[in-house]
Design a protein around this motif. Structure first.
Motif, PDB file in Angstrom:
ATOM      1  N   THR A   1       5.994   4.570  -4.203  1.00 10.21           N
ATOM      2  CA  THR A   1       4.886   4.703  -3.256  1.00 10.21           C
ATOM      3  C   THR A   1       3.705   5.365  -3.837  1.00 10.21           C
ATOM      4  O   THR A   1       2.553   5.035  -3.497  1.00 10.21           O
ATOM      5  CB  THR A   1       5.594   5.970  -2.394  1.00 10.21           C
TER       6      THR A   1
ATOM      7  N   ARG B   1      -2.086   7.021   6.706  1.00  7.69           N
ATOM      8  CA  ARG B   1      -0.833   7.717   7.435  1.00  7.69           C
ATOM      9  C   ARG B   1       0.377   7.935   6.741  1.00  7.69           C
ATOM     10  O   ARG B   1       1.062   8.663   6.620  1.00  7.69           O
ATOM     11  CB  ARG B   1      -0.670   7.008   8.860  1.00  7.69           C
ATOM     12  N   ILE B   2       0.771   6.768   5.908  1.00  4.09           N
ATOM     13  CA  ILE B   2       1.976   6.938   5.085  1.00  4.09           C
ATOM     14  C   ILE B   2       1.534   8.022   4.178  1.00  4.09           C
ATOM     15  O   ILE B   2       2.787   8.783   3.979  1.00  4.09           O
ATOM     16  CB  ILE B   2       1.856   5.698   4.046  1.00  4.09           C
ATOM     17  N   HIS B   3       0.700   8.463   3.736  1.00  3.28           N
ATOM     18  CA  HIS B   3       0.624   9.561   2.630  1.00  3.28           C
ATOM     19  C   HIS B   3       0.238  10.766   3.360  1.00  3.28           C
ATOM     20  O   HIS B   3      -0.228  11.638   2.824  1.00  3.28           O
ATOM     21  CB  HIS B   3      -0.526   9.070   1.573  1.00  3.28           C
TER      22      HIS B   3
ATOM     23  N   TYR C   1      -3.384   2.850   8.190  1.00  2.00           N
ATOM     24  CA  TYR C   1      -1.840   2.482   7.995  1.00  2.00           C
ATOM     25  C   TYR C   1      -1.554   3.324   6.632  1.00  2.00           C
ATOM     26  O   TYR C   1      -0.598   4.186   6.644  1.00  2.00           O
ATOM     27  CB  TYR C   1      -1.584   1.147   7.950  1.00  2.00           C
ATOM     28  N   GLY C   2      -2.449   2.813   5.744  1.00  4.15           N
ATOM     29  CA  GLY C   2      -2.274   3.643   4.367  1.00  4.15           C
ATOM     30  C   GLY C   2      -2.162   5.223   4.186  1.00  4.15           C
ATOM     31  O   GLY C   2      -1.354   5.787   3.933  1.00  4.15           O
TER      32      GLY C   2
ATOM     33  N   ARG D   1       1.952   2.526  -5.806  1.00  2.00           N
ATOM     34  CA  ARG D   1       1.278   1.518  -5.202  1.00  2.00           C
ATOM     35  C   ARG D   1       0.068   2.204  -4.382  1.00  2.00           C
ATOM     36  O   ARG D   1      -0.821   1.444  -3.839  1.00  2.00           O
ATOM     37  CB  ARG D   1       2.018   1.024  -4.221  1.00  2.00           C
ATOM     38  N   LYS D   2       0.040   3.433  -4.268  1.00  2.00           N
ATOM     39  CA  LYS D   2      -0.892   4.088  -3.756  1.00  2.00           C
ATOM     40  C   LYS D   2      -2.343   3.995  -4.719  1.00  2.00           C
ATOM     41  O   LYS D   2      -3.343   3.843  -4.477  1.00  2.00           O
ATOM     42  CB  LYS D   2      -1.071   5.605  -3.411  1.00  2.00           C
TER      43      LYS D   2
ATOM     44  N   GLY E   1      -3.348  -0.539  -5.816  1.00  2.00           N
ATOM     45  CA  GLY E   1      -3.518  -1.337  -4.290  1.00  2.00           C
ATOM     46  C   GLY E   1      -3.510  -2.861  -4.489  1.00  2.00           C
ATOM     47  O   GLY E   1      -3.565  -3.223  -5.887  1.00  2.00           O
TER      48      GLY E   1
ATOM     49  N   ARG F   1      -8.335  -2.066   3.850  1.00  2.00           N
ATOM     50  CA  ARG F   1      -6.957  -1.311   4.028  1.00  2.00           C
ATOM     51  C   ARG F   1      -6.424  -0.642   2.615  1.00  2.00           C
ATOM     52  O   ARG F   1      -6.064   0.238   2.612  1.00  2.00           O
ATOM     53  CB  ARG F   1      -6.094  -2.135   4.729  1.00  2.00           C
TER      54      ARG F   1
ATOM     55  N   ILE G   1       0.938  -1.179  -0.011  1.00  2.00           N
ATOM     56  CA  ILE G   1       0.039   0.088   0.080  1.00  2.00           C
ATOM     57  C   ILE G   1       0.997   1.382  -0.073  1.00  2.00           C
ATOM     58  O   ILE G   1       0.400   2.148   0.279  1.00  2.00           O
ATOM     59  CB  ILE G   1      -1.110   0.177   0.951  1.00  2.00           C
ATOM     60  N   GLY G   2       2.125   1.074  -0.411  1.00  2.00           N
ATOM     61  CA  GLY G   2       2.820   2.528  -0.686  1.00  2.00           C
ATOM     62  C   GLY G   2       3.921   2.763   0.434  1.00  2.00           C
ATOM     63  O   GLY G   2       4.436   3.899   0.361  1.00  2.00           O
TER      64      GLY G   2
ATOM     65  N   TYR H   1       9.672   3.118   6.437  1.00  2.00           N
ATOM     66  CA  TYR H   1       8.295   3.544   7.083  1.00  2.00           C
ATOM     67  C   TYR H   1       7.952   2.045   7.701  1.00  2.00           C
ATOM     68  O   TYR H   1       7.404   2.151   8.857  1.00  2.00           O
ATOM     69  CB  TYR H   1       7.392   4.062   6.049  1.00  2.00           C
TER      70      TYR H   1
END
Lengths: 289, 252
Positions: free
Chosen positions: B82, B111-113, B108-109, B85-86, B89, B161, A176-177, A182
């Protein structure tokens, strides 16, 4: 028709004999250990009292106390872990997550495994001539020497812990990137935390129990640091841990004092073991709410 | 074709010496479900992973050819995986929730972004769980550990997710092979719903599933794409003898 008998007396006798032997071994192992612990406490508990724990040793005034040595022990534990934990954990992450398997990785792996088995006096010898040349007999020299000594312990435990994290967590996060770092920070390290902690506490145990690697690096000073600046100056002053003091007292033939220190050390080690069990259980992510 | 979301041309993939994908050419239309079928080891999962570059993580993989996503080559050196993959999915064969709460799994996802705002996250989590048809089952225990859910719920959680980062394409690698029939049915219904908003590519071993859920089907064999067409045609009038043999169960 004749029925075959299922009785066999001979086999049962030899079986019972072996079983008895195994029980004997188990009792010997536990008994010897309990015997040693019991003896140490019996010989030492009279020496241990409040003033023994909180006063500084002063040969001129004839006062015996191990406060300085307790502070030195804690000091060197903190200092060593400050250096060894990031390097050990970082190294393990590199080996497990970044390095491509090959000659270099096997070499590093082999080095780590070898370092674990080296007698500590060799670390002492090396620390004495290497770090000692720069910092003299000091806490810093001692801590740097111990850092090298406990590094493999922390690195190996971290590696073991990272290996048990399922790959599906990694691909899930990357899928999911998440960037690799991270993913390591948010998934791998929390999952590996019980293992890392086990390594750290084993390292503490090793530091607390160490004498050979410290005697000629950190030396044997027994003074308490004076004030805030004293704590900083301590870095460059000699300081003996409890184990070192125990050794010196024994060498002087003062066995009562030596057994007193041994009592305190045993209690500390017991405490550390209980702490490991407790923390490892609590930090297990699967149990966490 | 103007409306193809993904367009693959002359894609070759090598695992070391092993030529795992041979000159694949295929177009995947937007807002459809495409099923990839074929016997084990035929390259369909490998192909799926090419679409969001999950193969990058495997040592010794070499890819050449073009995979265009909305006209951009995802193998261009300038691509940020990144962001890729956003947008694309993935849901895996084994449900793989992280060892944290249901809420934190979904968050989780995002928050990554960089989404940190609590109320914004709450909203995303709720929408993602609704989108994956699991909200009603978990709404009262969002703080409970995700690993405590059943296998079918875990898989829908993983879909949620993936949805939480608002992808445009959803890749699913045998998403129901580890699940019981009732959970499978729920996920299949979900796929039908998902294609309204997403483009879905699903690998499956289950021929009936491919027939039920997909608009188009691609048949892989020994690293080659044998045939890709509308699902009705593949199952009704396959053009290639090998496709016919496979779907009628004559070899596998």
């Amino acid at each position: 028709m004749e029925h075959a008998s299922i009785m066999n007396k001979k086999r049962r006798v030899s079986d019972q004999l072996l079983e008895a032997l195994i029980y004997l071994c188990a009792f010997l192992a536990v008994g010897l250990l309990l015997g040693i612990i019991g003896y140490v406490f019996w010989r030492g508990f009279r020496t241990v009292n409040w003033s023994f724990l909180v006063t500084e040793q002063s040969p001129t005034k004839g006062i015996m106390g191990i406060a300085g040595n307790i502070v030195n022990t804690l000091y060197i534990v903190v200092l060593t872990l400050l250096a060894a934990t990031p390097i050990g954990v970082g190294g393990a992450i590199y080996l497990n997550e970044y390095a491509k398997p090959g000659k270099f990785v096997s070499l590093v792996q082999f080095t780590i495994e070898t370092l674990t088995g080296i007698p500590s006096i060799i670390f002492g010898l090396f620390g004495n001539v290497f770090f000692g040349k720069i910092f003299g007999y000091s806490m810093l020299t001692g801590a740097l020497t111990l850092t090298i000594m406990v590094l493999p312990l922390i690195a190996r435990n971290t590696q073991e812990a990272l290996r048990t994290v399922p790959d599906s967590y990694r691909s899930g996060a990357l899928g999911i990137g998440a960037t690799k770092w991270y993913m390591i920070r948010t998934i791998l390290l929390p999952s590996a935390m019980p293992g890392i902690l086990t390594g750290v506490i084993l390292a503490i145990g090793r530091i607390v129990g160490e004498s050979a690697a410290l005697l000629f690096t950190a030396g044997s000073g027994y003074y308490l640091p004076k004030g805030g600046m004293g704590l900083f100056r301590k870095l460059f002053e000699s300081g003996g841990t409890m184990t070192i003091e125990l050794y010196l007292q024994m060498a002087k033939g003062k066995y009562d004092v030596a057994f007193g220190i041994a009592c305190v050390l045993l209690a500390l080690v017991l405490l550390l073991n209980l702490l490991t069990k407790y923390l490892a259980g609590r930090l297990n992510v699967e149990n966490r709410k | 074709m103007q409306d193809s979301k993904i367009s693959v041309s002359s894609l070759n993939l090598f695992y070391g010496e092993n030529h795992a994908l041979k000159d694949i050419n295929i177009k995947i239309r937007e807002n459809t479900v495409m099923a990839l079928i074929g016997p084990s080891g035929c390259g369909k999962s490998t192909f799926l992973k090419c679409l969001n570059r999950m193969n990058d993580l495997v040592d010794g993989v070499k890819v050449d050819g073009k995979v265009l996503l909305d006209g951009e080559d995802i193998y261009d050196p300038g691509v940020d995986t990144t962001l890729l993959r956003k947008k694309v999915g993935m849901v895996f064969q084994q449900p793989n929730p992280f060892p944290m709460s249901i809420y934190d799994n979904i968050a989780y996802g995002p928050r990554i972004h960089g989404i940190k705002n609590k109320s914004r996250l709450d909203e995303i989590v709720e929408n993602a769980l609704k989108g994956a048809a699991i909200f009603d089952e978990v709404k009262d225990r969002l703080k409970a550990p995700a690993l405590g859910l059943s296998g079918g719920q875990q898989q829908r959680l993983c879909i949620a997710r993936a949805l939480a980062v608002e992808p445009e394409v959803l890749l699913m690698d045998e998403p129901t092979s580890a699940l019981d029939p009732i959970s499978t049915l729920k996920i299949e219904e979900l796929m039908n719903d998902l294609k309204k908003r997403y483009t879905v590519v699903v690998v499956t071993h289950n021929m009936q599933q491919a027939a039920r859920v997909s608009d188009e089907t691609a048949f892989f064999l020994l690293g080659e794409l044998v045939e890709a067409d509308e699902t009705m045609n593949i199952f009704g009038h396959p053009k290639d003898k090998r496709t016919e043999d496979y779907i009628t169960g004559r070899f596998g």
